[in-house]
Design a protein around this motif. Structure first.
Motif, PDB file in Angstrom:
ATOM      1  N   LYS A 175       0.834  -1.199   0.000  1.00  0.00           N
ATOM      2  CA  LYS A 175       0.000   0.000   0.000  1.00  0.00           C
ATOM      3  C   LYS A 175       0.876   1.259   0.000  1.00  0.00           C
ATOM      4  N   LYS A 176       1.964   1.238   0.748  1.00  0.00           N
ATOM      5  CA  LYS A 176       2.882   2.386   0.784  1.00  0.00           C
ATOM      6  C   LYS A 176       3.579   2.590  -0.563  1.00  0.00           C
ATOM      7  N   LEU A 177       3.758   1.510  -1.316  1.00  0.00           N
ATOM      8  CA  LEU A 177       4.407   1.597  -2.629  1.00  0.00           C
ATOM      9  C   LEU A 177       3.458   2.048  -3.736  1.00  0.00           C
ATOM     10  N   GLN A 178       2.174   2.079  -3.464  1.00  0.00           N
ATOM     11  CA  GLN A 178       1.132   2.544  -4.383  1.00  0.00           C
ATOM     12  C   GLN A 178       1.231   1.900  -5.768  1.00  0.00           C
ATOM     13  N   PRO A 179       0.775   0.658  -5.903  1.00  0.00           N
ATOM     14  CA  PRO A 179       0.918  -0.049  -7.175  1.00  0.00           C
ATOM     15  C   PRO A 179       0.006   0.414  -8.305  1.00  0.00           C
ATOM     16  N   GLY A 180      -1.009   1.211  -8.011  1.00  0.00           N
ATOM     17  CA  GLY A 180      -1.914   1.651  -9.077  1.00  0.00           C
ATOM     18  C   GLY A 180      -3.162   0.790  -9.183  1.00  0.00           C
ATOM     19  N   ILE A 181      -3.425  -0.013  -8.169  1.00  0.00           N
ATOM     20  CA  ILE A 181      -4.616  -0.859  -8.106  1.00  0.00           C
ATOM     21  C   ILE A 181      -5.027  -0.914  -6.630  1.00  0.00           C
ATOM     22  N   PRO A 182      -6.331  -0.896  -6.336  1.00  0.00           N
ATOM     23  CA  PRO A 182      -6.746  -0.971  -4.937  1.00  0.00           C
ATOM     24  C   PRO A 182      -6.276  -2.281  -4.281  1.00  0.00           C
ATOM     25  N   LEU A 183      -5.785  -2.166  -3.044  1.00  0.00           N
ATOM     26  CA  LEU A 183      -5.324  -3.325  -2.279  1.00  0.00           C
ATOM     27  C   LEU A 183      -6.227  -3.523  -1.070  1.00  0.00           C
ATOM     28  N   LYS A 184      -6.574  -4.776  -0.823  1.00  0.00           N
ATOM     29  CA  LYS A 184      -7.430  -5.109   0.309  1.00  0.00           C
ATOM     30  C   LYS A 184      -6.805  -6.288   1.048  1.00  0.00           C
ATOM     31  N   CYS A 185      -7.144  -6.428   2.330  1.00  0.00           N
ATOM     32  CA  CYS A 185      -6.651  -7.599   3.056  1.00  0.00           C
ATOM     33  C   CYS A 185      -7.794  -8.229   3.838  1.00  0.00           C
ATOM     34  N   LEU A 186      -7.669  -9.536   4.029  1.00  0.00           N
ATOM     35  CA  LEU A 186      -8.709 -10.323   4.688  1.00  0.00           C
ATOM     36  C   LEU A 186      -8.044 -11.447   5.464  1.00  0.00           C
ATOM     37  N   HIS A 187      -8.398 -11.563   6.741  1.00  0.00           N
ATOM     38  CA  HIS A 187      -7.857 -12.653   7.548  1.00  0.00           C
ATOM     39  C   HIS A 187      -8.838 -12.999   8.662  1.00  0.00           C
ATOM     40  N   GLY A 188      -8.592 -14.104   9.316  1.00  0.00           N
ATOM     41  CA  GLY A 188      -9.513 -14.641  10.313  1.00  0.00           C
ATOM     42  C   GLY A 188      -9.656 -13.824  11.576  1.00  0.00           C
ATOM     43  N   ARG A 189      -8.765 -12.893  11.830  1.00  0.00           N
ATOM     44  CA  ARG A 189      -8.850 -12.085  13.046  1.00  0.00           C
ATOM     45  C   ARG A 189      -9.778 -10.882  12.881  1.00  0.00           C
ATOM     46  N   MET A 190     -10.352 -10.719  11.693  1.00  0.00           N
ATOM     47  CA  MET A 190     -11.287  -9.618  11.455  1.00  0.00           C
ATOM     48  C   MET A 190     -12.698 -10.049  11.851  1.00  0.00           C
ATOM     49  N   LYS A 191     -13.492  -9.073  12.198  1.00  0.00           N
ATOM     50  CA  LYS A 191     -14.897  -9.358  12.488  1.00  0.00           C
ATOM     51  C   LYS A 191     -15.599  -9.740  11.189  1.00  0.00           C
ATOM     52  N   GLN A 192     -16.627 -10.587  11.304  1.00  0.00           N
ATOM     53  CA  GLN A 192     -17.343 -11.111  10.148  1.00  0.00           C
ATOM     54  C   GLN A 192     -17.928  -9.997   9.281  1.00  0.00           C
ATOM     55  N   VAL A 193     -18.466  -8.960   9.889  1.00  0.00           N
ATOM     56  CA  VAL A 193     -19.076  -7.857   9.139  1.00  0.00           C
ATOM     57  C   VAL A 193     -18.020  -7.178   8.256  1.00  0.00           C
ATOM     58  N   LYS A 194     -16.836  -6.941   8.820  1.00  0.00           N
ATOM     59  CA  LYS A 194     -15.768  -6.300   8.048  1.00  0.00           C
ATOM     60  C   LYS A 194     -15.299  -7.212   6.917  1.00  0.00           C
ATOM     61  N   ARG A 195     -15.194  -8.518   7.191  1.00  0.00           N
ATOM     62  CA  ARG A 195     -14.792  -9.460   6.139  1.00  0.00           C
ATOM     63  C   ARG A 195     -15.775  -9.442   4.977  1.00  0.00           C
ATOM     64  N   MET A 196     -17.049  -9.458   5.265  1.00  0.00           N
ATOM     65  CA  MET A 196     -18.066  -9.450   4.210  1.00  0.00           C
ATOM     66  C   MET A 196     -18.017  -8.150   3.409  1.00  0.00           C
ATOM     67  N   PHE A 197     -17.784  -7.024   4.082  1.00  0.00           N
ATOM     68  CA  PHE A 197     -17.684  -5.736   3.400  1.00  0.00           C
ATOM     69  C   PHE A 197     -16.484  -5.729   2.441  1.00  0.00           C
ATOM     70  N   ILE A 198     -15.348  -6.237   2.890  1.00  0.00           N
ATOM     71  CA  ILE A 198     -14.145  -6.289   2.055  1.00  0.00           C
ATOM     72  C   ILE A 198     -14.360  -7.213   0.860  1.00  0.00           C
ATOM     73  N   LEU A 199     -14.982  -8.369   1.086  1.00  0.00           N
ATOM     74  CA  LEU A 199     -15.260  -9.295  -0.020  1.00  0.00           C
ATOM     75  C   LEU A 199     -16.174  -8.653  -1.064  1.00  0.00           C
ATOM     76  N   GLN A 200     -17.173  -7.924  -0.604  1.00  0.00           N
ATOM     77  CA  GLN A 200     -18.092  -7.253  -1.524  1.00  0.00           C
ATOM     78  C   GLN A 200     -17.346  -6.229  -2.376  1.00  0.00           C
ATOM     79  N   GLN A 201     -16.469  -5.442  -1.751  1.00  0.00           N
ATOM     80  CA  GLN A 201     -15.669  -4.458  -2.489  1.00  0.00           C
ATOM     81  C   GLN A 201     -14.742  -5.143  -3.481  1.00  0.00           C
ATOM     82  N   PHE A 202     -14.149  -6.249  -3.074  1.00  0.00           N
ATOM     83  CA  PHE A 202     -13.180  -6.967  -3.905  1.00  0.00           C
ATOM     84  C   PHE A 202     -13.794  -7.418  -5.225  1.00  0.00           C
TER      85      PHE A 202
END
Length: 149
Positions: A91-118
């Motif tokens: 993200k700091k290197l700014q590749p020119g494409i949106p970057l997202k992350c998803l892992h098991g320590r996130m709350k379910q609501v946040k995971r679903m929101f990220i998946l929808q955006q992805f």
């Protein structure tokens, strides 16, 4: 590092090259279905394996992302810390494409929101295996990258 992508022509990748003469047990034999084998590689799926020295893996991943800026890319990493580190560093290197992350320590609501955006726009999703468990992406994922340690 393993790369998979749909579309275009089928690349026949002989698993014997990778497994030192053993039969291809990973289903990487080029997309041909054998009998009623439902676990066979789909016909449009291309799979490639690239052996990269450990100290060059992030460089290779960065180059891959920069070469596929108009794609939807799912990158599997082994641990939550790896996902967070690679996501923040890239993200700091700014590749020119949106970057997202998803892992098991996130709350379910946040995971679903990220998946929808992805799935709604071209982007890169760095994830642990949490996104491989029973999720179906309505729109196609162009590339799946399995980063191994």
């Amino acid at each position: 590092m393993a790369f998979s992508g749909g579309g275009g022509e089928v690349v026949h990748c002989d698993g014997a090259d990778i497994n030192s003469g053993e039969e291809d047990r990973a289903g990487m034999g080029g997309g041909e279905r054998k009998g009623n084998d439902k676990a066979a590689t789909p016909n449009r799926l291309q799979q490639k394996v690239i052996l990269v020295p450990l100290d060059q893996k992030l460089d290779m991943l960065w180059s891959f992302i920069k070469a596929h800026l108009n794609s939807i890319i799912l990158v599997f990493l082994s641990a939550c810390k790896q996902v967070r580190f690679v996501h923040e560093a890239f993200k700091k290197l700014q590749p020119g494409i949106p970057l997202k992350c998803l892992h098991g320590r996130m709350k379910q609501v946040k995971r679903m929101f990220i998946l929808q955006q992805f799935v709604e726009q071209r982007s890169v999703l760095f994830s642990t295996d949490v996104s491989s468990r029973g999720l179906d992406f309505n729109k196609g994922v162009d590339w799946v990258v399995q980063e191994t340690s």
